[in-house]
Structure formats: C-alpha cells, structure tokens
Write an enzyme that holds these catalytic residues in place. Structure first.
Site, PDB file in Angstrom:
ATOM      1  N   THR A  34       0.852  -1.193   0.000  1.00 24.41           N
ATOM      2  CA  THR A  34       0.000   0.000   0.000  1.00 24.41           C
ATOM      3  C   THR A  34       0.890   1.247   0.000  1.00 24.41           C
ATOM      4  O   THR A  34       2.052   1.202   0.384  1.00 24.41           O
ATOM      5  CB  THR A  34      -0.933   0.019   1.218  1.00 24.41           C
ATOM      6  OG1 THR A  34      -0.166   0.145   2.425  1.00 24.41           O
ATOM      7  CG2 THR A  34      -1.773  -1.256   1.280  1.00 24.41           C
ATOM      8  N   GLY A  35       0.324   2.343  -0.464  1.00 24.39           N
ATOM      9  CA  GLY A  35       1.139   3.557  -0.602  1.00 24.39           C
ATOM     10  C   GLY A  35       2.253   3.338  -1.602  1.00 24.39           C
ATOM     11  O   GLY A  35       3.388   3.774  -1.388  1.00 24.39           O
ATOM     12  N   ALA A  36       1.920   2.687  -2.727  1.00 27.64           N
ATOM     13  CA  ALA A  36       2.950   2.187  -3.632  1.00 27.64           C
ATOM     14  C   ALA A  36       3.369   3.161  -4.720  1.00 27.64           C
ATOM     15  O   ALA A  36       4.318   2.883  -5.459  1.00 27.64           O
ATOM     16  CB  ALA A  36       2.467   0.888  -4.294  1.00 27.64           C
ATOM     17  N   SER A  38       4.763   6.162  -4.685  1.00 24.46           N
ATOM     18  CA  SER A  38       5.941   7.011  -4.507  1.00 24.46           C
ATOM     19  C   SER A  38       6.693   6.579  -3.255  1.00 24.46           C
ATOM     20  O   SER A  38       6.246   5.701  -2.508  1.00 24.46           O
ATOM     21  CB  SER A  38       5.543   8.497  -4.394  1.00 24.46           C
ATOM     22  OG  SER A  38       4.765   8.717  -3.231  1.00 24.46           O
ATOM     23  N   GLY A  39       7.837   7.226  -3.024  1.00 22.68           N
ATOM     24  CA  GLY A  39       8.575   7.016  -1.786  1.00 22.68           C
ATOM     25  C   GLY A  39       8.957   5.574  -1.517  1.00 22.68           C
ATOM     26  O   GLY A  39       9.439   4.849  -2.404  1.00 22.68           O
ATOM     27  N   ILE A  40       8.739   5.136  -0.290  1.00 26.51           N
ATOM     28  CA  ILE A  40       9.147   3.800   0.142  1.00 26.51           C
ATOM     29  C   ILE A  40       8.456   2.715  -0.676  1.00 26.51           C
ATOM     30  O   ILE A  40       9.089   1.752  -1.113  1.00 26.51           O
ATOM     31  CB  ILE A  40       8.840   3.618   1.643  1.00 26.51           C
ATOM     32  CG1 ILE A  40       9.676   4.586   2.482  1.00 26.51           C
ATOM     33  CG2 ILE A  40       9.119   2.181   2.084  1.00 26.51           C
ATOM     34  CD1 ILE A  40       9.220   4.691   3.928  1.00 26.51           C
ATOM     35  N   GLY A  41       7.142   2.861  -0.879  1.00 21.62           N
ATOM     36  CA  GLY A  41       6.400   1.849  -1.625  1.00 21.62           C
ATOM     37  C   GLY A  41       6.930   1.674  -3.035  1.00 21.62           C
ATOM     38  O   GLY A  41       7.068   0.552  -3.529  1.00 21.62           O
ATOM     39  N   TYR A 179      -1.452  12.719  13.872  1.00 21.03           N
ATOM     40  CA  TYR A 179      -0.544  11.743  13.254  1.00 21.03           C
ATOM     41  C   TYR A 179      -0.034  10.732  14.269  1.00 21.03           C
ATOM     42  O   TYR A 179      -0.112   9.521  14.051  1.00 21.03           O
ATOM     43  CB  TYR A 179       0.626  12.489  12.609  1.00 21.03           C
ATOM     44  CG  TYR A 179       1.668  11.576  12.018  1.00 21.03           C
ATOM     45  CD1 TYR A 179       1.387  10.831  10.874  1.00 21.03           C
ATOM     46  CD2 TYR A 179       2.930  11.454  12.593  1.00 21.03           C
ATOM     47  CE1 TYR A 179       2.344   9.984  10.323  1.00 21.03           C
ATOM     48  CE2 TYR A 179       3.888  10.615  12.046  1.00 21.03           C
ATOM     49  CZ  TYR A 179       3.589   9.886  10.914  1.00 21.03           C
ATOM     50  OH  TYR A 179       4.532   9.045  10.374  1.00 21.03           O
TER      51      TYR A 179
END
Length: 286
Positions: A34-36, A38-41, A179
């Site tokens: 998930t969150g794929a 950009s960034g870490i994903g 957060y």
C-alpha cells in the site's frame, strides 16, 4: 544509492541486503504494497523487479503506478495496479474482494500507506476531519485489510510488515496529535496481535523510521533540510526483514531517545507548555 551526507551516514547505518536470499524468499509469491505510487512503496516495488513475485500495487495515483508497472515488467516481476483510496470503505471492500479471488491468495502485506499532519490543536477546533481522515488511513484501513487477509496469510505462512514511525516509541510532541495517535494506534494493535499471529505461522515486522525523504515531509518546511533516510535504504531494510524474519527495525540511536522520554518526561511537561506560550506571544506581537 542512498546519497547520504556525513551526518546521515552516521545516523543511518547501511543495511546490507543479500539479493539472492530475497529472491529465494519472494519468488512466486504475491506481495501487497500500500502507498505504492511514490517514496518507500515505489522503491520497494522496484527492489522486487528482478524476482518472479506478483506485486499488487495500491495507491490513489493510478497513473504513477501504471508507469511503474511498465518499467518493472521489463524485468521478471508481474504487477497488478489497483487504484484505491484506503480511506474509502467502498474502495477497501473492492480491493479485498479482488484479493480473495487471487489464485493462491496473498503471501506478504506491506502496510506502507500513511497520512501525516502537523497542526496545533487550536487550529483543528473546527476540523474534526483532521483526525478522522488520519485515523482512517493510518489505523482503520490496515486493520480492516488484515482482519480480512489473516486467513489467507495463515494458509501461506505469510508475513506482515508495518512501516511505522519512531514517534510511536517516544514521548508525544505538540502539533502532531492526529498523526502520532493514529500511527501509535496501529503499532499497538499489531504488537498486541503479534503473539496470536505467530501462533498461526504469520510473521510480523515493525519498521520504526525517522524522517524519510518522501513527498510526505515536503509540507513541513523545517524538515526539508533535516537529516532523513533514503527510501531506497528503507526498501532494503524491508527486503532484509522478509528473508531474515527480523521482527523490529529501529535506528541505533533511538534507544537514547526512549531513555530521554522516560527520564525527562516530568521536566518536559513543565518546560514545553512555557515554550509554546512564549512562541504564541511572540507570534501575536509580530
């Protein structure tokens, strides 16, 4: 390449990854990220490109994931793009229906999607949605996904990776209530469930991260020039955890922060409100 400066190199020790071991661990498996987009994903998806894994990429920005799919499938991995907003129950239900129809089910879940917000409480008095939106993505969405996927993961002796934050292990700080509460909620949920999951042959890994050079930190000006981890480095840490079955990753220096959170809790409870009052008065006089 991590492209660290001297300070970052001292703070974030390298995590050597044995790609042959990672490939052996994930070849032929289905990996949900998930969150794929950009960034870490994104970096994690590209780390798996030269395996035979089936990657299920989930995020809101379908165009970015389709571009990733084109590049990754030039190698050996297979990619399925599933555009979804995990704050939306309908999208989550559609994703779960799709996952339950997959032949062989799901082997690995990387819970990486997240929403960050830095806002004083007094600026959220008429913004209850600051909290509901953050909890929806950082807590309720991964819980909903995992409650449905646990039978599939048990069947496959699967692995759950939670991309968390060091703040879940430290004394809470002002302006980050929404957060920190949401990230700590899921961290506590997974740690509480972990013995039950392991009894069902499901491995878990919690990755506690400081700042990472992703789009999430861009809105906070103070963080743009602060020491931060490379998302490539984090992807390697996750990859290493998948074949080593490491349960926890945290920076070497976090233990000192945890000690300080205990030792200085009372003094900080006295000092911080005074500093905030002084800051507010200065802002009012500006």
């Amino acid at each position: 390449m991590h492209n660290y400066n001297v300070l970052e190199s001292a703070l974030f020790f390298p995590s050597p990854i044995r790609f042959e071991k990672l490939k052996k661990q994930v070849d032929g498996k289905t990996i949900l990220i998930t969150g794929a987009s950009s960034g870490i994903g994104k970096e994690l998806a590209f780390l798996f490109a030269q395996t035979t894994a089936h990657l299920i990429l989930v995020a809101r920005r379908g165009d970015l994931m389709h571009a990733m799919k084109t590049e990754i499938e030039k190698s050996s991995a297979k990619v399925t793009v599933f555009q979804a907003d995990l704050r939306n129950d309908e999208d989550v239900n559609e994703l779960l229906a799709f996952l339950h129809l997959l032949e062989g089910g799901v082997d690995i879940v990387v819970s990486n999607a997240g929403l960050s917000i830095n806002r004083p409480i007094v600026q959220s008095l008429d913004r209850y949605h600051d909290f509901t939106r953050t909890m929806a993505l950082n807590y309720f969405a991964p819980v909903q996904l995992l409650l449905s996927l646990i039978p599939l993961l048990e069947q496959n002796k699967g692995h759950i990776v939670n991309v968390s934050t060091i703040n879940a292990l430290l004394l809470p700080v002002p302006y980050w209530a929404a957060y920190q509460a949401s990230k700590t909620a899921f961290d506590t949920w997974l740690r509480s469930a972990e013995p039950e999951l392991r009894s069902r042959n499901i491995s878990t890994t919690s990755i506690y991260l400081p700042l990472v050079k992703t789009p999430m930190i861009e809105p906070t000006k103070a963080y743009r020039n602060s020491p931060a981890m490379s998302p490539v480095h984090v992807a390697e840490i996750i990859g290493h955890a998948l074949y080593s079955k490491r349960q926890i990753y945290k920076p070497w220096w976090l233990i000192f922060g945890q000690w300080a959170s205990l030792i200085f809790r009372a003094p900080l409870a006295f000092i911080v409100p005074k500093l905030l009052s002084k800051k507010e008065r200065a802002r009012g006089n500006a």
